[in-house]
Design an enzyme around this catalytic site. Structure first.
Site, PDB file in Angstrom:
ATOM      1  N   HIS A 111     -54.846   5.553  60.901  1.00  0.00           N
ATOM      2  CA  HIS A 111     -53.715   5.003  61.518  1.00  0.00           C
ATOM      3  C   HIS A 111     -52.557   4.662  60.642  1.00  0.00           C
ATOM      4  CE1 HIS A 111     -54.589   0.705  60.639  1.00  0.00           C
ATOM      5  NE2 HIS A 111     -55.758   0.899  60.972  1.00  0.00           N
ATOM      6  N   ASP A 154     -49.782   2.685  61.366  1.00  0.00           N
ATOM      7  CA  ASP A 154     -49.294   1.308  61.524  1.00  0.00           C
ATOM      8  C   ASP A 154     -50.068   0.366  60.559  1.00  0.00           C
ATOM      9  OD1 ASP A 154     -51.582   1.571  63.166  1.00  0.00           O
ATOM     10  OD2 ASP A 154     -51.035  -0.464  64.196  1.00  0.00           O
ATOM     11  N   ASP A 197     -55.096  -0.706  54.644  1.00  0.00           N
ATOM     12  CA  ASP A 197     -55.768  -0.610  56.186  1.00  0.00           C
ATOM     13  C   ASP A 197     -54.410  -0.154  56.899  1.00  0.00           C
ATOM     14  OD1 ASP A 197     -56.449  -0.740  58.544  1.00  0.00           O
ATOM     15  OD2 ASP A 197     -56.808  -2.984  58.723  1.00  0.00           O
ATOM     16  N   GLU A 222     -52.638   1.185  66.100  1.00  0.00           N
ATOM     17  CA  GLU A 222     -53.871   0.733  66.181  1.00  0.00           C
ATOM     18  C   GLU A 222     -54.262  -0.867  66.246  1.00  0.00           C
ATOM     19  OE1 GLU A 222     -58.154  -0.289  64.299  1.00  0.00           O
ATOM     20  OE2 GLU A 222     -55.870  -0.825  63.743  1.00  0.00           O
ATOM     21  N   GLU A 223     -53.469  -1.545  65.454  1.00  0.00           N
ATOM     22  CA  GLU A 223     -53.570  -3.014  65.202  1.00  0.00           C
ATOM     23  C   GLU A 223     -53.247  -3.745  66.420  1.00  0.00           C
ATOM     24  OE1 GLU A 223     -55.172  -3.682  62.567  1.00  0.00           O
ATOM     25  OE2 GLU A 223     -54.703  -2.505  60.957  1.00  0.00           O
ATOM     26  N   ASP A 248     -60.973   4.654  58.353  1.00  0.00           N
ATOM     27  CA  ASP A 248     -60.743   3.293  58.613  1.00  0.00           C
ATOM     28  C   ASP A 248     -61.575   2.343  58.600  1.00  0.00           C
ATOM     29  OD1 ASP A 248     -58.602   1.267  59.352  1.00  0.00           O
ATOM     30  OD2 ASP A 248     -59.073   1.589  61.317  1.00  0.00           O
ATOM     31  N   HIS A 274     -55.272  -7.839  56.992  1.00  0.00           N
ATOM     32  CA  HIS A 274     -54.631  -8.482  57.939  1.00  0.00           C
ATOM     33  C   HIS A 274     -54.122  -9.981  57.386  1.00  0.00           C
ATOM     34  CE1 HIS A 274     -56.871  -6.333  61.650  1.00  0.00           C
ATOM     35  NE2 HIS A 274     -56.494  -5.577  60.471  1.00  0.00           N
TER      36      HIS A 274
HETATM   37 ZN   LIG Z   1     -57.370  -0.124  60.246  1.00  0.00          ZN
END
Ligand SMILES: [Zn+2]
Length: 491
Positions: free
Chosen positions: A80, A82, A119, A149-150, A173, A461
């Site tokens: 992904h 993003d 990520d 995706e997030e 991922d 994150h």
């Molecule tokens: Zn991810």
């Protein structure tokens, strides 16, 4: 592509790190991926690769096979575009503006004061570096780069299946070195809504807040078996135990910030007859002691305190208070079943993520997960029963089903072979108790043989996000060997 940042000098493979570095200078928050889409579009154009985009803004780039491999199955590599753009409030850096400052800490690469975007920047950089390298061998490749995706796999949900022509999909991922992931959990959101009557507080009543904090929280899927306290459940328990000794009425009950995280903070406002204040405080303290003891190992910092508060509105009636506390008690939270395929993996769980008071209504929002789609209806039925017993109703939103492991997958066998040949030991084959885009893509493109792996990424994150530098090299070697293997003789 050479790197310009000295912390990356000498790292292998240089082409990968060059692309990774370029991504740290491009803003790519979820739903605002245009700059990175443009970056990829330009790169594809320079290399003469055909690029297509669907309505959901996902990209696919077609890369021809190397000589002699033209008639082998098309492999779709997927990641992904993003990233989660978190930062320390005091940091001058901000990924949302394309300002990530790389920091090397021994074998780890991290970012100064912000998320790193490994990520899933590692996937995008690896795909770009792989297809540029003329010394590598592969069959026809598709590079599938999804957006958003997030924020609940939005891009994958909007994916036009016509974009995917491969019969094998390799998702890049996963965040654990040494593991091949072949399954993930599906998820369903539920909301228990209970509307209950209020009536004015008794004369001279005092208003007290009971506050829970200091639990460790964590991801409500992958962290659900760690035994961390759920602040909403802790608060409910302390109030219930207190209600057996001292009458009081609830004014509000709220806690948790996200469906995806185990609540760390919760607070209830209570209306207590003036003569009962001391008994109320003592009962909460006694209950707190037992609860703190129950979580002494997992949450040593857990705190439950009473303080004076203001009542913004009249409390619920005594009958409503009892009913609402029953509802909180009935909502299950934690692991419900373990996987039959893999050791120490949760198959089914549910987590009460948010409690919310709005007017006369209490809402309890849960996220339930399972890699076994047939297991979730029973969990939802339990939540529905809790809602009905509390005089409320359940709202249900099915997000996506699980990705059920196929241990006979030919792609998995090829990856296991390649891994063992490279590293001299077998990989761990496992699944994750969280969502991966593969589950959504697999439900749209039938018969896809799928697998996922990646380097070691920790604390994603969060501004502590870091990627293990030696594990990136292993990730790269495995990817290179796998696309070779999948287009080798006999395929
Ligand atoms: Zn991810």
């Amino acid at each position: 592509m050479a790197t310009e940042t000295s912390v990356l000098t000498g790292l292998e493979p240089p082409a990968f790190w060059g692309h990774f570095e370029a991504l740290t200078r491009i803003a790519r928050p979820s739903r605002h991926e245009e700059p990175v889409i443009e970056h990829v579009r330009q790169w594809a154009g320079e290399h003469g690769f055909e690029l297509r985009q669907d309505e959901g803004r996902n990209l696919v780039i077609h890369v021809p096979a190397t000589a002699g491999r033209e008639n082998t199955p098309t492999v779709t590599l997927q990641g992904h575009l993003d990233m989660v753009c978190e930062r320390d409030p005091a940091s001058p850096n901000d990924p949302a503006e394309g300002r990530i400052v790389l920091v090397r800490d021994g074998d780890w690469l991290t970012a100064d004061g912000t998320t790193l975007g490994a990520d899933d920047g590692v996937a995008i950089a690896a795909m770009m570096a792989l297809v540029e390298d003329a010394s590598l061998r592969h069959g026809p490749l598709e590079l599938l780069m999804t957006v958003a995706e997030e924020v609940g796999l939005e891009g994958a949900n909007a994916l036009d299946p016509a974009l995917v022509g491969g019969s094998i999909l390799v998702n890049l991922d996963s965040e654990e070195d040494g593991k091949l992931t072949v399954g993930c959990a599906g998820s369903t959101d539920t909301w228990i809504h209970v509307d209950a009557p209020r009536e004015p507080a008794v004369d001279g009543a005092v208003t007290l807040a009971v506050t829970v904090s200091g639990g460790k929280g964590g991801h409500s899927g992958s962290g659900i078996a760690l035994g961390h306290s759920n602040a909403d459940k802790v608060l409910g328990r302390a109030l219930r135990e207190t209600s057996e000794q001292v009458p009081f009425r609830l004014v509000s009950f709220a806690g948790g910030k996200s469906r995806n995280a185990i609540p760390r903070d919760a607070e209830a406002v209570c209306s207590v007859a003036a003569g009962d204040e001391e008994a109320f405080r003592n009962a909460i303290a006694a209950s707190a002691e037992t609860i703190r003891d129950a979580f002494a190992t997992t949450d040593p910092g857990l705190s439950i305190v009473v303080s004076a508060a203001d009542a913004p509105e009249a409390p619920w009636t005594a009958e409503a208070t009892a009913r609402l506390l029953d509802a909180v008690a009935l909502v299950p939270t934690g692991p419900l079943a373990m996987s039959q395929d893999f050791d120490d993996l949760v198959e089914t769980s549910t987590s009460l993520g948010e409690a919310l008071t709005e007017g006369d209504r209490l809402t309890l929002h849960s996220l339930s997960r399972s890699s076994n789609d047939s297991a979730l209806p029973e969990v939802i039925a339990t939540l529905d029963a809790a809602a009905r017993l509390a005089g409320g109703e359940l709202e249900v939103k099915v997000n996506y089903g699980g990705w059920r492991p196929n241990l006979d997958s030919p792609a998995l066998a090829a990856a296991q072979e390649a891994y063992e040949r490279l590293f001299g030991e077998p990989p761990i084959v496992t699944a994750v108790h969280a969502g991966l885009e593969t589950t959504v893509i697999g439900s749209k493109v039938h018969g896809l043989d799928m697998l996922s792996f990646g380097p070691q990424i920790e604390f994603p994150h969060s501004p502590d996000e870091r990627v293990g530098i030696p594990t990136v090299e292993r990730f790269w070697q495995l990817l290179v060997a796998l696309v070779d293997e999948l287009s080798g003789p006999g395929r």
